[in-house]
Design an enzyme around this catalytic site. Structure first.
Site, short mmCIF file in Angstrom:
data_model
loop_
_atom_site.label_atom_id
_atom_site.label_comp_id
_atom_site.label_asym_id
_atom_site.label_seq_id
_atom_site.Cartn_x
_atom_site.Cartn_y
_atom_site.Cartn_z
N LYS A 103 0.81 -1.22 0.00
CA LYS A 103 0.00 0.00 0.00
C LYS A 103 0.85 1.27 0.00
O LYS A 103 0.39 2.34 -0.34
CB LYS A 103 -0.96 0.00 1.20
CG LYS A 103 -0.32 0.40 2.52
CD LYS A 103 -1.43 0.69 3.55
CE LYS A 103 -0.94 1.34 4.80
NZ LYS A 103 -0.10 0.48 5.66
N HIS A 142 1.68 -2.74 15.06
CA HIS A 142 2.27 -1.72 14.19
C HIS A 142 2.46 -0.47 15.04
O HIS A 142 1.49 0.06 15.56
CB HIS A 142 1.39 -1.45 12.97
CG HIS A 142 2.10 -0.69 11.89
ND1 HIS A 142 2.71 0.52 12.12
CD2 HIS A 142 2.32 -0.98 10.59
CE1 HIS A 142 3.26 0.95 10.99
NE2 HIS A 142 3.05 0.06 10.04
N GLU A 201 6.70 -6.08 8.16
CA GLU A 201 6.09 -5.69 6.89
C GLU A 201 6.35 -4.22 6.61
O GLU A 201 5.42 -3.42 6.61
CB GLU A 201 4.60 -6.02 6.89
CG GLU A 201 3.98 -5.97 8.28
CD GLU A 201 2.52 -6.38 8.33
OE1 GLU A 201 2.08 -7.08 7.43
OE2 GLU A 201 1.84 -5.96 9.27
C1 LIG Z 1 0.83 0.49 6.46
C2 LIG Z 1 1.14 -0.76 7.10
C3 LIG Z 1 2.45 -1.25 7.10
C4 LIG Z 1 3.63 -0.45 6.57
O1 LIG Z 1 3.96 0.57 7.42
P1 LIG Z 1 5.24 1.48 7.20
O2 LIG Z 1 5.20 2.43 8.33
O3 LIG Z 1 5.10 2.13 5.87
O4 LIG Z 1 6.45 0.62 7.26
C5 LIG Z 1 2.69 -2.49 7.68
N1 LIG Z 1 1.67 -3.20 8.21
C6 LIG Z 1 0.39 -2.78 8.21
C7 LIG Z 1 -0.65 -3.64 8.80
C8 LIG Z 1 0.08 -1.55 7.67
O5 LIG Z 1 -1.17 -1.11 7.70
#
Ligand SMILES: *Cc1c(COP(=O)(O)O)cnc(C)c1O
Length: 414
Positions: A68, A188, A265
């Site tokens: 994304k 996260h 991720e």
């Molecule tokens: C957006 C998102 C990420 C990526 O986050 P970054 O801060 O860009 O590394 C990873 N996991 C989930 C579930 C997300 O929604």
């Protein structure tokens, strides 16, 4: 999320010693740039370097990619191919079906999974989700998404997702009653996290949830430490500082003998610094405070510049993130030139389309180029053609040495 079908996404292999910045300057000075349209240069070599740095710095963590963040096809394809060089110990041996379109909260596609594959693995943070899963997806492998403290992040995610520790036992009991398989924990810390302690805290919390599960007779096997890693080296904290804290926390709470698979991720981390933008000044306005006259008036002028990309285009992230945008003036100004308080605006008719203000820079003119680094994360994905302005063309480039490296690793990219 599918990779974006970038209109023109062929990759230019750069000659030896030639950088992405050289390529950008060549376009600016070249004859073909008659229109002075804004354009982006994406350095695929930078993405490769980031992945290698991740593998070296967080050796116990298997990195996936949060598509994304930037879904340009060459980026997604490159990361998918690069999965081939992820060392065996960081590879996962279980099901690779991570993409999901069933629940509202989801993990990201691992870099090597075809986009059509429907997911087995999903995250949840509440009871309703468990009821839904037990009725619709008996084979699901569920991952409990823990609430993390994201007060130090650029983009907060935990206002929307995450179960507080206090309800985790209840959620695990409910899952057990419903016969829903919970295989692990994710969190996260928020995108652009500036405090590594947040990771340590969340890893410790995850340990507690693993213990709750084992008290209920369930063995969990997966820890997903999410994203949030800094994407540029001028961030408040470096990736290495974050990694040090994570490595210590993992060794403490999930030592290797625990056998738990650890994944991350990242999104921003891979792509933020790989994209640079060149935009052109298309209009200018000089504002003089009416009460002043003569020389003083001249010095207090405020400059207003309009460029051919803006908040609805490549700067869409700065609108969400409220980050400070710092342009680089392409034609080096001389140090004697007077400095003016200046603001920078995009081309649309919207008053919100303000890219930066209170810039203290020398006077610029229509036709001058401004360069912007670090525009790869959460920018093109949210950009639109609002007001009829086309999105800038993206030139994907691969430095010579990256190409040599990839070929030596049998990665098909060049
Ligand atoms: C957006 C998102 C990420 C990526 O986050 P970054 O801060 O860009 O590394 C990873 N996991 C989930 C579930 C997300 O929604």
């Amino acid at each position: 999320m599918r990779p974006r079908n970038t209109r023109k996404s062929e990759i230019t292999i750069l000659e030896e010693g030639f950088t992405a910045r050289d390529f950008m300057e060549e376009i600016i000075t070249g004859d073909c740039q008659i229109d002075k349209d804004a354009f982006l240069v994406a350095d695929l070599g930078d993405v490769v370097k980031k992945l290698l740095r991740f593998l070296k710095t967080l050796p116990r963590v298997k990195p996936f990619y949060a598509i994304k963040c930037n879904n340009c096809r060459p980026i997604v394809k490159l990361l998918a191919e690069l999965d081939l060089i992820v060392p065996a110990r960081q590879k996962l041996h279980w099901s690779r079906n991570l993409e999901l379109n069933l629940t509202i909260s989801f993990m990201q596609t691992p870099v090597n999974v075809p986009y059509q594959v429907c997911s087995q693995m999903m995250t949840f943070d509440n009871e309703v989700e468990l009821f839904k899963i037990s009725q619709n997806h008996p084979n699901a492998k569920m991952i409990l998404r823990l609430l993390a403290d994201d007060t130090n992040a650029t983009i907060r995610l935990n206002v929307k997702f995450g179960a507080p520790l206090t309800i985790c036992r209840h959620l695990l009991e409910t899952a057990k009653k419903l016969n829903v398989d919970v295989i692990g924990v994710s969190f996260h810390v928020g995108s652009g996290c500036s405090d590594p302690k947040t990771y340590a805290q969340s890893i410790g919390d995850a340990r507690l949830v693993f213990e709750m599960a084992s008290e209920l007779g369930q063995k969990m096997t997966l820890l997903d430490i999410g994203g949030g890693f800094p994407g540029t080296d001028d961030s408040k904290i470096t990736f290495e500082e974050v990694a040090d804290t994570i490595n210590d926390a993992l060794d403490l709470s999930f030592p290797e003998i625990s056998g738990v698979n650890i994944i991350a991720e990242p999104g921003r981390y891979y792509v933020a610094s790989s994209f640079s933008l060149a935009a052109n000044i298309i209009a200018k306005k000089v504002l003089s405070p009416p009460e002043l006259c003569g020389e003083e008036n001249g010095r207090k002028k405020n400059m207003v510049y309009y460029i051919n990309d803006g908040i609805y285009g490549s700067f869409s992230c700065s609108f969400f993130e409220k980050t400070l945008v710092k342009p680089i003036i392409y034609k080096k100004p001389s140090p004697e030139q007077p400095i003016y308080n200046s603001s920078l605006w995009g081309p649309t008719c919207d008053g919100l389309d303000k890219i930066a203000e209170h810039l203290h820079i020398p006077e610029l003119n229509v036709g001058d180029w401004l360069l912007f680094n670090n525009v790869g994360a959460y920018s093109m994905v949210t950009a639109s053609e609002f007001n009829g302005f086309q999105l800038p063309k993206i030139h994907f480039v691969m430095p010579h040495q990256t190409c040599v490296f990839l070929l030596s690793e049998n990665v098909q990219c060049c």
